[in-house]
Design a protein around this motif. Structure first.
Motif, mmCIF file in Angstrom:
data_model
loop_
_atom_site.group_PDB
_atom_site.id
_atom_site.type_symbol
_atom_site.label_atom_id
_atom_site.label_comp_id
_atom_site.label_asym_id
_atom_site.label_seq_id
_atom_site.Cartn_x
_atom_site.Cartn_y
_atom_site.Cartn_z
ATOM 1 N N PRO A 1 0.830 -1.212 0.000
ATOM 2 C CA PRO A 1 0.000 0.000 0.000
ATOM 3 C C PRO A 1 0.862 1.259 0.000
ATOM 4 N N PHE A 2 0.407 2.250 -0.724
ATOM 5 C CA PHE A 2 1.096 3.533 -0.710
ATOM 6 C C PHE A 2 0.078 4.619 -0.999
ATOM 7 N N ALA A 3 0.463 5.851 -0.751
ATOM 8 C CA ALA A 3 -0.426 6.983 -0.958
ATOM 9 C C ALA A 3 0.343 8.108 -1.637
ATOM 10 N N VAL A 4 -0.404 9.041 -2.185
ATOM 11 C CA VAL A 4 0.175 10.217 -2.833
ATOM 12 C C VAL A 4 -0.342 11.457 -2.121
ATOM 13 N N THR A 5 0.569 12.355 -1.809
ATOM 14 C CA THR A 5 0.200 13.621 -1.179
ATOM 15 C C THR A 5 0.731 14.787 -2.009
ATOM 16 N N VAL A 6 0.254 15.976 -1.674
ATOM 17 C CA VAL A 6 0.850 17.208 -2.198
ATOM 18 C C VAL A 6 1.292 18.027 -0.996
ATOM 19 N N ASP A 7 2.449 18.660 -1.106
ATOM 20 C CA ASP A 7 2.943 19.584 -0.089
ATOM 21 C C ASP A 7 3.197 20.929 -0.753
ATOM 22 N N LEU A 8 3.002 21.998 -0.006
ATOM 23 C CA LEU A 8 3.053 23.341 -0.561
ATOM 24 C C LEU A 8 4.148 24.176 0.084
ATOM 25 N N VAL A 9 5.012 24.747 -0.742
ATOM 26 C CA VAL A 9 5.928 25.787 -0.301
ATOM 27 C C VAL A 9 5.269 27.102 -0.699
ATOM 28 N N VAL A 10 4.634 27.765 0.265
ATOM 29 C CA VAL A 10 3.914 29.010 0.004
ATOM 30 C C VAL A 10 4.766 30.155 0.522
ATOM 31 N N LEU A 11 5.187 31.032 -0.372
ATOM 32 C CA LEU A 11 6.076 32.136 -0.019
ATOM 33 C C LEU A 11 5.374 33.465 -0.228
ATOM 34 N N THR A 12 5.607 34.394 0.680
ATOM 35 C CA THR A 12 5.104 35.749 0.548
ATOM 36 C C THR A 12 6.101 36.697 1.184
ATOM 37 N N LEU A 13 5.895 37.969 0.992
ATOM 38 C CA LEU A 13 6.733 38.992 1.605
ATOM 39 C C LEU A 13 5.915 39.689 2.675
ATOM 40 N N THR A 14 6.377 39.567 3.916
ATOM 41 C CA THR A 14 5.692 40.175 5.051
ATOM 42 C C THR A 14 6.645 41.168 5.696
ATOM 43 N N GLY A 15 6.309 42.452 5.598
ATOM 44 C CA GLY A 15 7.229 43.452 6.118
ATOM 45 C C GLY A 15 8.529 43.424 5.349
ATOM 46 N N GLU A 16 9.610 43.136 6.033
ATOM 47 C CA GLU A 16 10.929 43.113 5.411
ATOM 48 C C GLU A 16 11.500 41.708 5.368
ATOM 49 N N GLU A 17 10.643 40.708 5.269
ATOM 50 C CA GLU A 17 11.104 39.320 5.293
ATOM 51 C C GLU A 17 10.411 38.499 4.209
ATOM 52 N N LEU A 18 11.172 37.557 3.631
ATOM 53 C CA LEU A 18 10.585 36.496 2.826
ATOM 54 C C LEU A 18 10.103 35.424 3.799
ATOM 55 N N CYS A 19 8.820 35.103 3.742
ATOM 56 C CA CYS A 19 8.226 34.191 4.720
ATOM 57 C C CYS A 19 7.591 32.980 4.037
ATOM 58 N N ALA A 20 7.583 31.871 4.755
ATOM 59 C CA ALA A 20 6.963 30.636 4.290
ATOM 60 C C ALA A 20 5.818 30.272 5.221
ATOM 61 N N LEU A 21 4.790 29.668 4.656
ATOM 62 C CA LEU A 21 3.647 29.236 5.439
ATOM 63 C C LEU A 21 3.949 27.899 6.111
ATOM 64 N N LEU A 22 3.772 27.848 7.441
ATOM 65 C CA LEU A 22 3.941 26.623 8.199
ATOM 66 C C LEU A 22 2.665 26.329 8.973
ATOM 67 N N VAL A 23 2.412 25.048 9.211
ATOM 68 C CA VAL A 23 1.281 24.620 10.035
ATOM 69 C C VAL A 23 1.812 23.714 11.143
ATOM 70 N N ARG A 24 1.211 23.840 12.320
ATOM 71 C CA ARG A 24 1.549 22.922 13.407
ATOM 72 C C ARG A 24 0.602 21.734 13.323
ATOM 73 N N ARG A 25 1.172 20.538 13.192
ATOM 74 C CA ARG A 25 0.348 19.358 12.976
ATOM 75 C C ARG A 25 -0.497 19.045 14.205
ATOM 76 N N GLY A 26 -1.774 18.760 13.953
ATOM 77 C CA GLY A 26 -2.686 18.450 15.034
ATOM 78 C C GLY A 26 -2.953 16.968 15.209
ATOM 79 N N ILE A 27 -2.367 16.139 14.339
ATOM 80 C CA ILE A 27 -2.567 14.694 14.392
ATOM 81 C C ILE A 27 -1.220 14.000 14.201
ATOM 82 N N PRO A 28 -1.107 12.731 14.629
ATOM 83 C CA PRO A 28 0.117 11.973 14.355
ATOM 84 C C PRO A 28 0.213 11.684 12.853
ATOM 85 N N PRO A 29 1.404 11.412 12.345
ATOM 86 C CA PRO A 29 2.697 11.493 13.033
ATOM 87 C C PRO A 29 3.173 12.945 13.144
#
Length: 225
Positions: A5-33
């Motif tokens: 068995p295997f699965a396919v996922t998509v992951d996103l590198v979302v970049l924006t400019l916030t103030g004076e920084e290049l920033c990436a979107l991160l999420v804190r995982r709410g489920i295992p793993p």
């Protein structure tokens, strides 16, 4: 002999400019793993979705932006056998870029979300192999600024040369000579299209407003020093 068995996922590198920084979107995982750890946004591809549709859906869930309002492109595939402890999971990463993205909201399997300065993430450990995916996404963005009009994806529909230069400086993490930059971007065929209007929002004398031109490739390219 059947396939494991295997699965396919998509992951996103979302970049924006916030103030004076290049920033990436991160999420804190709410489920295992990796429950409670920071990761890139993403999720499993549904049976009735192709990869691009799954990426656009995940992007809308995490940013609230409608499809078509954000530049998004496929980055790379990642399929190390041990990258996900649940099962064999192959992920296809996408790079998304936009100016002034809103405060992120947590998706279905995330506890919270935040914009994180890319510079600070050099020492932060992300879940799965997302450190590598993020590095690849940032380098793709930096490299594409050299030979494509991608920098304009970080700008408002109408922008000044100084605002465009700031995009290059923040993404490349370097300072650029204003006069030399102005000469290069105004000399790149099809990169900028004058609007005929000016603005004083940069301070000082009125500055010309431009919009993105029709060029797909920059010639000559904007090479990093």
């Amino acid at each position: 002999m059947g396939h494991p068995p295997f699965a396919v996922t998509v992951d996103l590198v979302v970049l924006t400019l916030t103030g004076e920084e290049l920033c990436a979107l991160l999420v804190r995982r709410g489920i295992p793993p990796y429950e409670g750890e920071w990761a890139l946004p993403g999720g499993f591809v549904r049976e009735d979705e192709d990869l691009a549709d799954a990426a656009r859906r995940e992007l809308a869930e995490e940013t609230g932006l409608a499809p078509g309002t954000v530049h998004i492109e496929q980055l790379a595939g990642y399929g190390a056998p041990d990258r996900d402890p649940r099962m064999r999971v192959v992920t296809v990463a996408y790079l998304a870029l936009a100016p002034d993205l809103p405060v992120p909201r947590a998706g279905t399997d995330a506890a919270e979300a935040r914009w994180a300065p890319v510079r600070s993430l050099r020492t932060e450990r992300l879940a799965f192999d997302h450190d590598r995916i993020l590095r690849d996404g940032v380098e793709r963005a930096r490299a594409k600024l050299e030979y494509s009009p991608l920098a304009t994806a970080f700008c408002a529909p109408e922008f000044t040369v100084a605002e465009l230069r700031r995009v290059y400086e923040l993404v490349w993490d370097t300072r650029l000579d204003p006069r030399n930059f102005h000469r290069k971007v105004t000399g790149a065929e099809g990169l900028l299209e004058p609007t005929g209007r000016t603005t004083t929002r940069d301070g000082g004398r009125p500055a010309r407003l431009y919009r993105r031109g029709a060029a797909k490739v920059l010639y000559p390219p904007m090479l990093r020093s």
